[in-house]
Motif scaffolding. Sequence first.
Motif, PDB file in Angstrom:
ATOM      1  N   ASP A  41       0.836  -1.204   0.000  1.00 14.04           N
ATOM      2  CA  ASP A  41       0.000   0.000   0.000  1.00 14.04           C
ATOM      3  C   ASP A  41       0.872   1.256   0.000  1.00 14.04           C
ATOM      4  O   ASP A  41       1.796   1.377   0.810  1.00 14.04           O
ATOM      5  N   ILE A  42       0.566   2.170  -0.907  1.00 16.86           N
ATOM      6  CA  ILE A  42       1.335   3.411  -1.010  1.00 16.86           C
ATOM      7  C   ILE A  42       0.386   4.589  -1.115  1.00 16.86           C
ATOM      8  O   ILE A  42      -0.545   4.582  -1.927  1.00 16.86           O
ATOM      9  N   VAL A  43       0.602   5.596  -0.289  1.00 12.52           N
ATOM     10  CA  VAL A  43      -0.106   6.868  -0.432  1.00 12.52           C
ATOM     11  C   VAL A  43       0.634   7.668  -1.497  1.00 12.52           C
ATOM     12  O   VAL A  43       1.828   7.940  -1.357  1.00 12.52           O
ATOM     13  N   ARG A  44      -0.065   8.060  -2.525  1.00 13.10           N
ATOM     14  CA  ARG A  44       0.589   8.597  -3.716  1.00 13.10           C
ATOM     15  C   ARG A  44       0.461  10.114  -3.790  1.00 13.10           C
ATOM     16  O   ARG A  44      -0.546  10.646  -4.247  1.00 13.10           O
ATOM     17  N   PHE A 385      -1.434  17.452  -3.327  1.00 10.57           N
ATOM     18  CA  PHE A 385      -2.543  17.288  -2.382  1.00 10.57           C
ATOM     19  C   PHE A 385      -3.851  16.945  -3.090  1.00 10.57           C
ATOM     20  O   PHE A 385      -4.810  16.503  -2.465  1.00 10.57           O
ATOM     21  N   ALA A 386      -3.901  17.127  -4.408  1.00 14.67           N
ATOM     22  CA  ALA A 386      -5.165  16.995  -5.138  1.00 14.67           C
ATOM     23  C   ALA A 386      -5.649  15.558  -5.244  1.00 14.67           C
ATOM     24  O   ALA A 386      -6.845  15.308  -5.351  1.00 14.67           O
ATOM     25  N   SER A 387      -4.733  14.616  -5.209  1.00 10.74           N
ATOM     26  CA  SER A 387      -5.097  13.250  -5.558  1.00 10.74           C
ATOM     27  C   SER A 387      -5.487  12.374  -4.371  1.00 10.74           C
ATOM     28  O   SER A 387      -5.839  11.209  -4.567  1.00 10.74           O
ATOM     29  N   THR A 388      -5.442  12.895  -3.146  1.00  7.92           N
ATOM     30  CA  THR A 388      -5.773  12.080  -1.968  1.00  7.92           C
ATOM     31  C   THR A 388      -6.728  12.830  -1.043  1.00  7.92           C
ATOM     32  O   THR A 388      -6.609  14.040  -0.848  1.00  7.92           O
ATOM     33  N   GLY A 389      -7.655  12.088  -0.443  1.00 10.18           N
ATOM     34  CA  GLY A 389      -8.588  12.652   0.515  1.00 10.18           C
ATOM     35  C   GLY A 389      -7.929  12.911   1.857  1.00 10.18           C
ATOM     36  O   GLY A 389      -6.826  12.425   2.120  1.00 10.18           O
ATOM     37  N   PRO A 390      -8.587  13.666   2.745  1.00 12.46           N
ATOM     38  CA  PRO A 390      -7.986  14.081   4.017  1.00 12.46           C
ATOM     39  C   PRO A 390      -7.465  12.935   4.890  1.00 12.46           C
ATOM     40  O   PRO A 390      -6.347  13.019   5.411  1.00 12.46           O
ATOM     41  N   GLU A 391      -8.234  11.865   5.091  1.00 13.04           N
ATOM     42  CA  GLU A 391      -7.773  10.781   5.963  1.00 13.04           C
ATOM     43  C   GLU A 391      -6.551  10.091   5.376  1.00 13.04           C
ATOM     44  O   GLU A 391      -5.590   9.773   6.088  1.00 13.04           O
TER      45      GLU A 391
END
Length: 412
Positions: A41-44, A385-391
């Motif tokens: 799993d990777i936060v992108r 920051f555009a591609s991921t939601g706050p959590e």
Amino acid sequence: MSSAMSSAMSRPMLPFAARAEGLVGSVIDSSTSLLHRQQHDIVRFAMGSPAVEAVPSAVLRQIGVTALGPGAADAYDYAATEGDPPLREALLAALRGTSDETTADRLTITSGGMQGLDLFCKIFIDPGDLVVVESPTYTNGSATALSYGAHLLEVPVDREGMQVDAMAQLVEEAGRTPKAIYTIPTFQNPSGATLSLARRHRLLELARSWGSMVIDDDPYGLLRFAGDPLPTLRELGAGDPLVFAVRTFSKIVAPGLRVGWVDSAPELQQLLINARQAMDTCTNLPAQRLLTGFLTGGHLDDHLVAQRAEYRRRKEAMHRALREHFGDIARWTDPEGGFFLWVTLENGVNTTELFEVALAEGVAFIPGAAFSPSGRFTDALRLCFASTGPERTLEGIARLRRAVDIVAGGSR
């Protein structure tokens, strides 16, 4: 001697063109392939693209039923090189009353914004020409200039965008004037900075005094979610042939469509057509038809309103996460629109070395050195920051801090 070594030694040297040395590729685009190979799993935060949920795929799918269905066989033919007439008309109507309002003789549809940059360099840049670029900059743009043999002059960026007076000093020190000035004036990639109105006027003044072309690359201008809008360089130039404006639907609708446009002096349009016909003939016609339906169906305005609100929410979420996890060791920018934050570490960690550790920890970013042709900004990084939601953003920033502590030799 092994047969493999013998074969390699006997192979003739390939007759590369001199320009091949300037084909430096893109760390940014290469990250897409790298991320696809990861199994964990990777936060992108790496690619500068809209979130999957931000792309109006349901609307485009519905448009496609009509625009690309059985009764639209011509949608799979070649298109006019300058752009499919219905899209050109729809785009001219959509731009009416905006800072980018234009006329048909100035408008050429392209295969994304990158093709607009390539066409500019193909027409204007000779080997050895001096090209001014922002520092940091979108290095896909500077790489395009390098591929045509340009020499690059890096000009620093601050919170008001390119330091135009510094540019004047650096040009004087270089002892020659630039053929072109490449700028991303609004919500700059990667810093998020916006060129102030005073600097926009000064940049045009200097360009006119030098006879330099201005490449006005503005993918993000329609994504302002705070502050007051500024006139584009295209508007301030008032038709000046020295201003070559590059735009794209990639950030405001969908990057995979690969459709953009350039706004240039009417006398350039035939040259642009000639260059396209020696390149790819025309822009993907099915994608043009989808965008025509999107524009004529009145979807763009509502889509932009929703995206501006969501991107503001996501930027603020990333700011909160950075304050929680990086408040003691970093500083970052505060853009009024666009996609990016520029984060500078103050604890001596090299972000190029950080990249692999961060990837192992489950978070991806682009190191700062990727945004400088000379490899500056080893203490900085770009976050989208555009591609991921706050959590998800909070989790990604926490992972990034763990990676920084590992590289710094500490624990948290």
